[in-house]
Design a protein around this motif. Structure first.
Motif, PDB file in Angstrom:
ATOM      1  N   MET A   1       0.833  -1.180   0.000  1.00 45.75           N
ATOM      2  CA  MET A   1       0.000   0.000   0.000  1.00 45.75           C
ATOM      3  C   MET A   1       0.881   1.247   0.000  1.00 45.75           C
ATOM      4  N   LEU A   2       1.957   1.246   0.755  1.00 43.57           N
ATOM      5  CA  LEU A   2       2.814   2.418   0.870  1.00 43.57           C
ATOM      6  C   LEU A   2       3.377   2.826  -0.481  1.00 43.57           C
ATOM      7  N   GLU A   3       3.946   1.889  -1.197  1.00 39.70           N
ATOM      8  CA  GLU A   3       4.585   2.205  -2.470  1.00 39.70           C
ATOM      9  C   GLU A   3       3.562   2.639  -3.506  1.00 39.70           C
ATOM     10  N   ARG A   4       2.381   2.049  -3.429  1.00 43.82           N
ATOM     11  CA  ARG A   4       1.381   2.273  -4.462  1.00 43.82           C
ATOM     12  C   ARG A   4       0.835   3.697  -4.466  1.00 43.82           C
ATOM     13  N   TYR A   5       0.591   4.279  -3.296  1.00 43.76           N
ATOM     14  CA  TYR A   5      -0.071   5.587  -3.229  1.00 43.76           C
ATOM     15  C   TYR A   5       0.815   6.701  -2.678  1.00 43.76           C
ATOM     16  N   TYR A   6       2.023   6.386  -2.235  1.00 38.13           N
ATOM     17  CA  TYR A   6       2.839   7.382  -1.537  1.00 38.13           C
ATOM     18  C   TYR A   6       3.067   8.638  -2.372  1.00 38.13           C
ATOM     19  N   GLN A   7       3.606   8.488  -3.578  1.00 34.25           N
ATOM     20  CA  GLN A   7       3.942   9.655  -4.388  1.00 34.25           C
ATOM     21  C   GLN A   7       2.697  10.452  -4.756  1.00 34.25           C
ATOM     22  N   GLU A   8       1.642   9.753  -5.088  1.00 32.11           N
ATOM     23  CA  GLU A   8       0.376  10.404  -5.442  1.00 32.11           C
ATOM     24  C   GLU A   8      -0.151  11.230  -4.260  1.00 32.11           C
ATOM     25  N   LEU A   9      -0.118  10.647  -3.075  1.00 31.48           N
ATOM     26  CA  LEU A   9      -0.601  11.331  -1.877  1.00 31.48           C
ATOM     27  C   LEU A   9       0.319  12.495  -1.506  1.00 31.48           C
ATOM     28  N   LEU A  10       1.615  12.310  -1.675  1.00 34.12           N
ATOM     29  CA  LEU A  10       2.569  13.378  -1.393  1.00 34.12           C
ATOM     30  C   LEU A  10       2.339  14.568  -2.321  1.00 34.12           C
ATOM     31  N   ASN A  11       2.101  14.303  -3.590  1.00 34.30           N
ATOM     32  CA  ASN A  11       1.818  15.388  -4.540  1.00 34.30           C
ATOM     33  C   ASN A  11       0.532  16.117  -4.154  1.00 34.30           C
ATOM     34  N   PHE A  12      -0.484  15.365  -3.767  1.00 34.49           N
ATOM     35  CA  PHE A  12      -1.752  15.955  -3.332  1.00 34.49           C
ATOM     36  C   PHE A  12      -1.522  16.876  -2.134  1.00 34.49           C
ATOM     37  N   CYS A  13      -0.800  16.387  -1.141  1.00 34.90           N
ATOM     38  CA  CYS A  13      -0.554  17.174   0.064  1.00 34.90           C
ATOM     39  C   CYS A  13       0.331  18.386  -0.225  1.00 34.90           C
ATOM     40  N   SER A  14       1.297  18.222  -1.111  1.00 30.83           N
ATOM     41  CA  SER A  14       2.190  19.330  -1.456  1.00 30.83           C
ATOM     42  C   SER A  14       1.424  20.483  -2.107  1.00 30.83           C
ATOM     43  N   ARG A  15       0.430  20.139  -2.915  1.00 31.65           N
ATOM     44  CA  ARG A  15      -0.361  21.187  -3.574  1.00 31.65           C
ATOM     45  C   ARG A  15      -1.195  21.967  -2.573  1.00 31.65           C
ATOM     46  N   THR A  16      -1.678  21.304  -1.540  1.00 26.15           N
ATOM     47  CA  THR A  16      -2.569  21.980  -0.615  1.00 26.15           C
ATOM     48  C   THR A  16      -1.850  22.599   0.575  1.00 26.15           C
ATOM     49  N   VAL A  17      -0.760  22.000   1.018  1.00 22.06           N
ATOM     50  CA  VAL A  17      -0.016  22.536   2.154  1.00 22.06           C
ATOM     51  C   VAL A  17       1.006  23.568   1.692  1.00 22.06           C
ATOM     52  N   ARG A  18       1.506  23.422   0.490  1.00 25.28           N
ATOM     53  CA  ARG A  18       2.471  24.329  -0.141  1.00 25.28           C
ATOM     54  C   ARG A  18       3.860  24.281   0.508  1.00 25.28           C
ATOM     55  N   SER A  19       4.096  23.277   1.295  1.00 26.31           N
ATOM     56  CA  SER A  19       5.418  23.073   1.876  1.00 26.31           C
ATOM     57  C   SER A  19       5.729  21.590   1.772  1.00 26.31           C
ATOM     58  N   ARG A  20       6.798  21.269   1.099  1.00 28.85           N
ATOM     59  CA  ARG A  20       7.135  19.862   0.881  1.00 28.85           C
ATOM     60  C   ARG A  20       7.397  19.157   2.213  1.00 28.85           C
ATOM     61  N   ASP A  21       8.056  19.843   3.150  1.00 30.16           N
ATOM     62  CA  ASP A  21       8.342  19.229   4.450  1.00 30.16           C
ATOM     63  C   ASP A  21       7.059  18.950   5.229  1.00 30.16           C
ATOM     64  N   ALA A  22       6.156  19.905   5.241  1.00 28.38           N
ATOM     65  CA  ALA A  22       4.883  19.709   5.939  1.00 28.38           C
ATOM     66  C   ALA A  22       4.078  18.603   5.256  1.00 28.38           C
ATOM     67  N   ALA A  23       4.141  18.550   3.933  1.00 26.75           N
ATOM     68  CA  ALA A  23       3.424  17.517   3.184  1.00 26.75           C
ATOM     69  C   ALA A  23       3.965  16.130   3.538  1.00 26.75           C
ATOM     70  N   VAL A  24       5.287  16.006   3.636  1.00 19.76           N
ATOM     71  CA  VAL A  24       5.897  14.725   4.009  1.00 19.76           C
ATOM     72  C   VAL A  24       5.423  14.310   5.402  1.00 19.76           C
ATOM     73  N   ASP A  25       5.359  15.285   6.332  1.00 14.50           N
ATOM     74  CA  ASP A  25       4.885  14.985   7.684  1.00 14.50           C
ATOM     75  C   ASP A  25       3.433  14.519   7.676  1.00 14.50           C
ATOM     76  N   VAL A  26       2.605  15.187   6.878  1.00 18.02           N
ATOM     77  CA  VAL A  26       1.191  14.820   6.798  1.00 18.02           C
ATOM     78  C   VAL A  26       1.046  13.414   6.225  1.00 18.02           C
ATOM     79  N   VAL A  27       1.778  13.115   5.167  1.00 15.44           N
ATOM     80  CA  VAL A  27       1.695  11.792   4.536  1.00 15.44           C
ATOM     81  C   VAL A  27       2.174  10.713   5.505  1.00 15.44           C
TER      82      VAL A  27
END
Length: 185
Positions: A1-27
């Motif tokens: 599950m991790l490998e399958r959705y990780y990048q997709e979810l990270l991109n989603f979070c990066s667009r809404t949080v606007r901080s890559r570090d915060a997005a990584v934490d959220v994911v």
């Protein structure tokens, strides 16, 4: 599950949080919560939808915490918070997509169930139990080459089923395993 959705979810979070570090934490927190549910024995029929919903809720919590702490938000962060409330759920959360997914799973299971017994056994041991071809061959008492043929046949049947579900089925004859002719005495 991790490998399958990780990048997709990270991109989603990066667009809404606007901080890559915060997005990584959220994911990371999203995966931790979903995995905790699974380890607690709770079934997760639609992991992608649950991951997106959990990430969205965590992003909202992050935004609220920053407001409560009195942290000043950048103009683009405020816009991103407004965008977050307007985001549509991922398509996997839609009822018709979920129903189609369920129908697809049932069709694939029926396809696997319709395989010849030894073919089905080899396929399940290899794909679902994670055994290597050599391990399957040893357990079933057949050659590694025969296991490869069984798995290949099963994969082709699954691909045909998938193509039929997608509406791209081609008129191809079903391959069959070649059987050895009994030795004449």
């Amino acid at each position: 599950m991790l490998e399958r959705y990780y990048q997709e979810l990270l991109n989603f979070c990066s667009r809404t949080v606007r901080s890559r570090d915060a997005a990584v934490d959220v994911v990371q927190e999203t995966y931790a919560r979903v995995l905790a549910l699974q380890h607690a024995g709770q079934s997760v029929p639609e992991p992608r939808a649950l991951l997106y919903r959990t990430a969205r809720n965590l992003q909202i919590d992050l935004h609220r915490r920053s407001e409560v702490r009195g942290e000043t938000l950048h103009a683009d962060a405020e816009a991103s918070a407004a965008e977050l409330d307007q985001l549509a759920a991922p398509q996997a959360g839609e009822p018709d997509v979920a129903a189609a997914s369920t129908q697809g799973v049932h069709a694939l299971l029926a396809t696997i169930d319709a395989l010849p017994l030894r073919c089905r056994e080899a396929f399940i041991l290899h794909k679902f139990d994670g055994m290597s071809h050599a391990e399957v061959a040893e357990q079933m008492g057949i050659s590694r080459k025969m296991v490869e043929q069984h798995v290949k046949l099963a994969m082709e049947a699954c691909r045909r089923c998938r193509a039929q579900l997608d509406g791209t089925a081609e008129a191809t004859a079903e391959p069959t395993l070649r059987r050895r002719k009994p030795a004449r005495k």
